[in-house]
Each structure stands twice: as C-alpha cells, then as structure tokens.
Design a protein around this motif. Structure first.
Motif, short mmCIF file in Angstrom:
data_model
loop_
_atom_site.label_atom_id
_atom_site.label_comp_id
_atom_site.label_asym_id
_atom_site.label_seq_id
_atom_site.Cartn_x
_atom_site.Cartn_y
_atom_site.Cartn_z
N PRO A 39 4.40 -1.09 9.76
CA PRO A 39 5.20 -0.03 9.17
C PRO A 39 6.68 -0.36 9.23
O PRO A 39 7.18 -0.83 10.24
N ASN A 40 7.38 -0.14 8.14
CA ASN A 40 8.81 -0.34 8.05
C ASN A 40 9.51 0.72 8.89
O ASN A 40 9.18 1.89 8.81
N ALA A 41 10.52 0.33 9.66
CA ALA A 41 11.22 1.29 10.52
C ALA A 41 11.91 2.37 9.69
O ALA A 41 12.12 3.48 10.15
N ASN A 42 12.26 2.07 8.43
CA ASN A 42 12.93 3.04 7.59
C ASN A 42 11.96 3.87 6.75
O ASN A 42 12.38 4.74 6.00
N GLU A 43 10.68 3.58 6.85
CA GLU A 43 9.69 4.28 6.04
C GLU A 43 9.47 5.69 6.57
O GLU A 43 9.33 5.89 7.76
N THR A 44 9.47 6.67 5.69
CA THR A 44 9.25 8.05 6.11
C THR A 44 7.77 8.33 6.27
O THR A 44 6.93 7.56 5.84
N ALA A 45 7.49 9.47 6.88
CA ALA A 45 6.10 9.87 7.09
C ALA A 45 5.37 10.07 5.76
O ALA A 45 4.16 9.95 5.69
N HIS A 46 6.10 10.36 4.69
CA HIS A 46 5.49 10.66 3.41
C HIS A 46 5.37 9.44 2.49
O HIS A 46 4.85 9.55 1.39
N ALA A 47 5.84 8.29 2.94
CA ALA A 47 5.88 7.12 2.07
C ALA A 47 4.52 6.75 1.50
O ALA A 47 4.41 6.41 0.33
N ARG A 48 3.49 6.82 2.32
CA ARG A 48 2.16 6.42 1.85
C ARG A 48 1.30 7.60 1.46
O ARG A 48 0.30 7.44 0.77
N ASP A 49 1.63 8.79 1.92
CA ASP A 49 0.76 9.95 1.73
C ASP A 49 1.02 10.74 0.46
O ASP A 49 0.13 11.42 -0.05
N VAL A 50 2.26 10.71 -0.05
CA VAL A 50 2.63 11.60 -1.15
C VAL A 50 2.83 10.81 -2.44
O VAL A 50 3.58 9.84 -2.48
N ALA A 51 2.12 11.24 -3.48
CA ALA A 51 2.26 10.63 -4.81
C ALA A 51 2.97 11.62 -5.73
O ALA A 51 2.67 12.81 -5.71
N VAL A 52 3.91 11.12 -6.50
CA VAL A 52 4.62 11.92 -7.50
C VAL A 52 4.57 11.13 -8.80
O VAL A 52 4.98 9.97 -8.84
N GLN A 53 4.05 11.74 -9.86
CA GLN A 53 3.97 11.08 -11.16
C GLN A 53 4.68 11.95 -12.19
O GLN A 53 4.40 13.14 -12.30
N ILE A 54 5.61 11.36 -12.92
CA ILE A 54 6.33 12.06 -13.99
C ILE A 54 5.61 11.76 -15.30
O ILE A 54 5.28 10.60 -15.59
N TYR A 55 5.38 12.80 -16.08
CA TYR A 55 4.70 12.68 -17.37
C TYR A 55 5.63 13.12 -18.49
O TYR A 55 6.45 14.02 -18.30
N ALA A 56 5.47 12.52 -19.66
CA ALA A 56 6.21 12.93 -20.86
C ALA A 56 5.20 13.40 -21.89
O ALA A 56 4.08 12.90 -21.96
N GLY A 57 5.62 14.36 -22.70
CA GLY A 57 4.77 14.84 -23.78
C GLY A 57 4.66 16.35 -23.79
O GLY A 57 4.76 16.99 -22.75
N LYS A 58 4.47 16.89 -24.98
CA LYS A 58 4.34 18.34 -25.11
C LYS A 58 2.88 18.77 -25.14
O LYS A 58 2.52 19.80 -24.59
N THR A 59 2.03 18.01 -25.80
CA THR A 59 0.62 18.38 -25.90
C THR A 59 -0.27 17.44 -25.10
O THR A 59 -1.22 17.86 -24.47
N GLN A 60 0.04 16.15 -25.13
CA GLN A 60 -0.70 15.17 -24.35
C GLN A 60 0.26 14.52 -23.37
O GLN A 60 1.28 13.97 -23.76
N LEU A 61 -0.07 14.58 -22.08
CA LEU A 61 0.80 14.04 -21.05
C LEU A 61 0.55 12.55 -20.87
O LEU A 61 -0.57 12.11 -20.65
N GLU A 62 1.63 11.76 -20.96
CA GLU A 62 1.59 10.32 -20.76
C GLU A 62 2.43 9.99 -19.53
O GLU A 62 3.58 10.41 -19.44
N PRO A 63 1.89 9.23 -18.57
CA PRO A 63 2.68 8.88 -17.39
C PRO A 63 3.87 8.00 -17.76
O PRO A 63 3.75 7.13 -18.62
N LEU A 64 5.01 8.26 -17.13
CA LEU A 64 6.21 7.46 -17.36
C LEU A 64 6.30 6.39 -16.30
O LEU A 64 6.02 6.63 -15.12
N GLY A 65 6.74 5.21 -16.71
CA GLY A 65 6.95 4.10 -15.78
C GLY A 65 8.23 3.38 -16.12
O GLY A 65 8.87 3.65 -17.15
N PRO A 66 8.64 2.44 -15.29
CA PRO A 66 9.87 1.70 -15.52
C PRO A 66 9.91 1.06 -16.90
O PRO A 66 8.94 0.45 -17.33
N GLY A 67 11.05 1.24 -17.59
CA GLY A 67 11.25 0.62 -18.89
C GLY A 67 10.67 1.36 -20.07
O GLY A 67 10.89 0.97 -21.22
#
Length: 193
Positions: A39-67
C-alpha cells in the motif's frame, strides 16, 4: 541429491518465502503476499474501495474516459459504488479551458448556499446519483474532470477560493492532503469562446 529432489527443495523454499513483512515492527501483524503490491503511504482508505464513473448523454449514458469528446449539450451523470466499510464523501467538478469551475456533485445552483460533499455509503452495487447536469457556458477545448474522495464531509469553499493559477496547476492534493484525487481530461466541442 538428485536433480528432481533439488528442484523440489527450491520450490518448497520458495513457498515459505511467499509472504513478506511490510515493516520491521514485529507486533504490527501486517503481512502481504509477495508481488501483491505494498500500500502506498499516500493512498487513502477509499482508493481501492470507491468507484466513481462519469457518464455523458441525455437518453443513453456513455462512460467518459481520458481524451473523449464531449458536446456542450451533453448531460453529465455520475455512478458510484463503495465496497468499503465506511462512508466516503464526493466532491466532483470540472475545470474548463478558461479555468472556470463547474460543479457536478454536489449540486451548486444557489450562490448564497455552500453545499457539502455527497455522501457515498457502503453499497455493493453501482448507484446513479439522482441529478444530472448540463453546462451551457463551457469553454471549448480541454475540460478537466476532478474527483475528490474524502473520509469526512467538506464543503466546496476550498475549491471555489482557488485562483486561476491554482486551478491551472491542478494540484488539488495540496489543498486536500487526505483525499483520494482522481482527474482526467476530455475535449469540449462547440463550447462557448
């Protein structure tokens, strides 16, 4: 000793060295499998446990990724999951090419109110946050999406007080040293200029 016996002895010895101590404190009881990562000393307790996904779209949600490319008219929604044992708190915002902050979570629609981070209680399945946002004033070009996961509630004031130089620098870990900071950029097409 035959060659097969020698190889068997080496394999047995390797099996005994499967675990390695994380630190020199004999009473700590912290062991990890070799090759499993420390484990990285700077890693928080939530680093591995919490997932957050941003989606774009009004009717069909598409996951957003880099670029990825994002239309200014796209609605942004957020899916979260917390496999941990404690509640995490989410501050999620975007910084456009003119260094303007746009809040995704929590909702920030009244300038006279200072909203606090969205709680993400432990849940084994992905949940969509109840609101979506559409930004009408995004500048064209790079849009940096920033996720801060905290162990305690915080409000948006530290982000709102940042200067354009600080926002351009993107060193959110300095303001939130105990937060898990995740960020990536997408490109806004047809934005305000």
């Amino acid at each position: 000793m035959t060659r097969a016996a020698a190889l068997g002895a080496i394999a047995a010895a390797a099996g005994f060295v499967l675990f390695v101590k994380l630190n020199d404190d004999a009473n700590s009881g912290e062991w990890t499998a070799r090759g499993g990562g420390v484990p990285n000393a700077n890693e928080t307790a939530h680093a591995r446990d919490v997932a957050v996904q941003i989606y774009a779209g009004k009717t069909q949600l598409e996951p957003l990724g880099p670029g990825d490319r994002l239309s200014r008219a796209s609605a942004l929604s957020v899916g979260v999951r917390n496999l941990g044992q404690t509640t995490a708190y989410l501050l999620l915002f975007a910084v456009d090419s003119k260094r303007v902050v746009h809040w995704i979570a929590p909702e920030y629609t009244q300038p006279n109110q200072i909203p606090v981070a969205v709680p993400i209680p432990p849940t084994p399945t992905k949940q969509l946050l109840p609101t979506s946002v559409v930004f009408e004033d995004l500048a064209a070009g790079e849009l940096r999406l920033v996720t801060l996961l905290l162990s305690a509630p915080a409000d948006i004031s530290k982000i709102e007080q940042m200067t354009t130089a600080e926002l351009a620098d993107g060193n959110f870990a300095a303001r939130f040293p105990n937060a898990e900071v995740r960020q990536f950029s997408v490109q806004v097409e047809g934005g305000a200029n």
